[in-house]
Scaffold this motif. Structure first.
Motif, PDB file in Angstrom:
ATOM      1  N   ARG A 267      55.123  -4.902 -22.066  1.00 11.37           N
ATOM      2  CA  ARG A 267      55.258  -4.028 -20.906  1.00 11.37           C
ATOM      3  C   ARG A 267      54.549  -4.623 -19.683  1.00 11.37           C
ATOM      4  O   ARG A 267      55.063  -4.581 -18.566  1.00 11.37           O
ATOM      5  CB  ARG A 267      54.708  -2.637 -21.224  1.00 11.37           C
ATOM      6  CG  ARG A 267      55.603  -1.841 -22.185  1.00 11.37           C
ATOM      7  CD  ARG A 267      54.935  -0.546 -22.630  1.00 11.37           C
ATOM      8  NE  ARG A 267      54.689   0.338 -21.515  1.00 11.37           N
ATOM      9  CZ  ARG A 267      55.578   1.200 -20.998  1.00 11.37           C
ATOM     10  NH1 ARG A 267      56.797   1.274 -21.530  1.00 11.37           N
ATOM     11  NH2 ARG A 267      55.275   1.972 -19.990  1.00 11.37           N
ATOM     12  N   ARG A 268      53.386  -5.206 -19.909  1.00 14.05           N
ATOM     13  CA  ARG A 268      52.665  -5.832 -18.802  1.00 14.05           C
ATOM     14  C   ARG A 268      53.386  -7.091 -18.325  1.00 14.05           C
ATOM     15  O   ARG A 268      53.377  -7.405 -17.130  1.00 14.05           O
ATOM     16  CB  ARG A 268      51.231  -6.160 -19.237  1.00 14.05           C
ATOM     17  CG  ARG A 268      50.366  -4.914 -19.394  1.00 14.05           C
ATOM     18  CD  ARG A 268      49.051  -5.231 -20.050  1.00 14.05           C
ATOM     19  NE  ARG A 268      48.236  -4.018 -20.183  1.00 14.05           N
ATOM     20  CZ  ARG A 268      47.280  -3.865 -21.082  1.00 14.05           C
ATOM     21  NH1 ARG A 268      47.017  -4.835 -21.943  1.00 14.05           N
ATOM     22  NH2 ARG A 268      46.587  -2.748 -21.135  1.00 14.05           N
ATOM     23  N   HIS A 269      53.977  -7.806 -19.242  1.00 14.99           N
ATOM     24  CA  HIS A 269      54.753  -8.994 -18.914  1.00 14.99           C
ATOM     25  C   HIS A 269      55.922  -8.639 -17.989  1.00 14.99           C
ATOM     26  O   HIS A 269      56.158  -9.308 -16.973  1.00 14.99           O
ATOM     27  CB  HIS A 269      55.281  -9.606 -20.217  1.00 14.99           C
ATOM     28  CG  HIS A 269      56.124 -10.825 -20.051  1.00 14.99           C
ATOM     29  ND1 HIS A 269      55.606 -12.104 -19.988  1.00 14.99           N
ATOM     30  CD2 HIS A 269      57.477 -10.969 -19.942  1.00 14.99           C
ATOM     31  CE1 HIS A 269      56.586 -12.974 -19.853  1.00 14.99           C
ATOM     32  NE2 HIS A 269      57.740 -12.309 -19.811  1.00 14.99           N
ATOM     33  N   ILE A 270      56.623  -7.571 -18.322  1.00 13.93           N
ATOM     34  CA  ILE A 270      57.758  -7.127 -17.500  1.00 13.93           C
ATOM     35  C   ILE A 270      57.275  -6.597 -16.157  1.00 13.93           C
ATOM     36  O   ILE A 270      57.885  -6.864 -15.107  1.00 13.93           O
ATOM     37  CB  ILE A 270      58.564  -6.034 -18.237  1.00 13.93           C
ATOM     38  CG1 ILE A 270      59.148  -6.573 -19.551  1.00 13.93           C
ATOM     39  CG2 ILE A 270      59.681  -5.501 -17.342  1.00 13.93           C
ATOM     40  CD1 ILE A 270      60.133  -7.689 -19.396  1.00 13.93           C
ATOM     41  N   HIS A 271      56.164  -5.869 -16.166  1.00 11.10           N
ATOM     42  CA  HIS A 271      55.641  -5.315 -14.915  1.00 11.10           C
ATOM     43  C   HIS A 271      55.226  -6.423 -13.954  1.00 11.10           C
ATOM     44  O   HIS A 271      55.437  -6.317 -12.731  1.00 11.10           O
ATOM     45  CB  HIS A 271      54.445  -4.395 -15.201  1.00 11.10           C
ATOM     46  CG  HIS A 271      53.983  -3.634 -13.992  1.00 11.10           C
ATOM     47  ND1 HIS A 271      52.982  -4.101 -13.157  1.00 11.10           N
ATOM     48  CD2 HIS A 271      54.391  -2.449 -13.466  1.00 11.10           C
ATOM     49  CE1 HIS A 271      52.791  -3.231 -12.184  1.00 11.10           C
ATOM     50  NE2 HIS A 271      53.628  -2.225 -12.340  1.00 11.10           N
ATOM     51  N   ARG A 272      54.664  -7.500 -14.472  1.00  4.26           N
ATOM     52  CA  ARG A 272      54.277  -8.627 -13.628  1.00  4.26           C
ATOM     53  C   ARG A 272      55.512  -9.238 -12.955  1.00  4.26           C
ATOM     54  O   ARG A 272      55.483  -9.566 -11.763  1.00  4.26           O
ATOM     55  CB  ARG A 272      53.544  -9.677 -14.465  1.00  4.26           C
ATOM     56  CG  ARG A 272      53.036 -10.857 -13.632  1.00  4.26           C
ATOM     57  CD  ARG A 272      52.139 -11.769 -14.452  1.00  4.26           C
ATOM     58  NE  ARG A 272      52.828 -12.342 -15.587  1.00  4.26           N
ATOM     59  CZ  ARG A 272      52.495 -12.120 -16.865  1.00  4.26           C
ATOM     60  NH1 ARG A 272      51.499 -11.313 -17.175  1.00  4.26           N
ATOM     61  NH2 ARG A 272      53.181 -12.691 -17.835  1.00  4.26           N
TER      62      ARG A 272
END
Length: 227
Positions: free
Chosen positions: A191-196
């Motif tokens: 999720r953090r990967h996509i948000h970045r």
């Protein structure tokens, strides 16, 4: 035939043969392909339904530009879908499937050194799609497939500033999380990967003068990445 035509037009958009704002002249397409206008009109209807083109009064079908609202919707949906897929893959993938993901990442490393390879966007997308497939969640796979073209369009925006090294480095966290085998942590990492990527895409639009970065980021702040 109309489905094949829709796929052809999508590929022309990805290749840059058709750009945002370009008209799709049905009579011209039909003449070039030596077919009637009926399947062309049906293909246009399909693409309109997918939000890829707009039907503009007095102008006809126009390739839709990707705006900040589109980016927000695509990436926020991706975070939910791929976060769940990451969790399920961590729980359900076989040793062989996990090894395949490791191998896909290793191949990215090999291409990193190849001067004839300009970008690793296709390889990173393949890694993400494999995680989706290994989730064994048939409805999730169907939904992801339905937005896969729009994901590729958004990736083109990121690709304006991305480098091979950056793509390689940023995908290591996914492989590390899968190998650790903690489904909670793996979902958070994805999720953090996509948000970045979402933030980078909005930043690129802002630099091009087509987005108000502050307002759109307020809809999806980074602290909401925790589950």
């Amino acid at each position: 035939m109309s489905q094949d035509l829709a796929t052809l037009i999508k590929q022309q958009i990805l290749n840059g043969e058709l750009n945002p704002g370009d008209r799709i002249v049905e009579t011209k397409v039909a003449k070039e392909l030596g077919i009637s206008q009926t399947p062309v009109r049906e293909a246009v209807r399909l693409l309109s339904g997918e939000g890829i083109i707009n039907i503009v009064p007095n102008r006809g079908p126009i390739v839709k530009d990707m705006e900040e609202k589109d980016i927000f919707e695509i990436y926020s949906l991706r975070a939910s879908l791929e976060g769940l897929a990451m969790r399920l893959t961590t729980l359900n993938a076989t040793k062989e499937q996990l090894q395949l993901l490791v191998q896909l990442y290793a191949e990215m490393g090999e291409k990193l050194k190849d001067p004839e390879v300009d970008s690793l966007l296709k390889e990173s997308l393949n890694l993400h799609q494999s995680i989706i497939q290994f989730s064994r969640h048939s409805r999730l796979i169907q939904i992801y497939d339905s937005i896969s073209f729009q994901i590729e369009l958004a990736n083109r925006i990121i690709g304006m500033k991305s480098t091979k090294q950056k793509e390689y480095d940023e995908h290591k966290e996914l492989i590390d999380a899968l190998q650790k085998g903690d489904p909670d942590e793996a979902e958070k990492v994805m999720r953090r990967h996509i948000h970045r990527s979402f933030k980078e895409c909005i930043q690129t639009l802002q630099n091009n003068g087509s987005a108000d970065r502050t307002s759109i980021l307020e809809l999806w702040p980074e602290e909401k990445m925790d589950i």
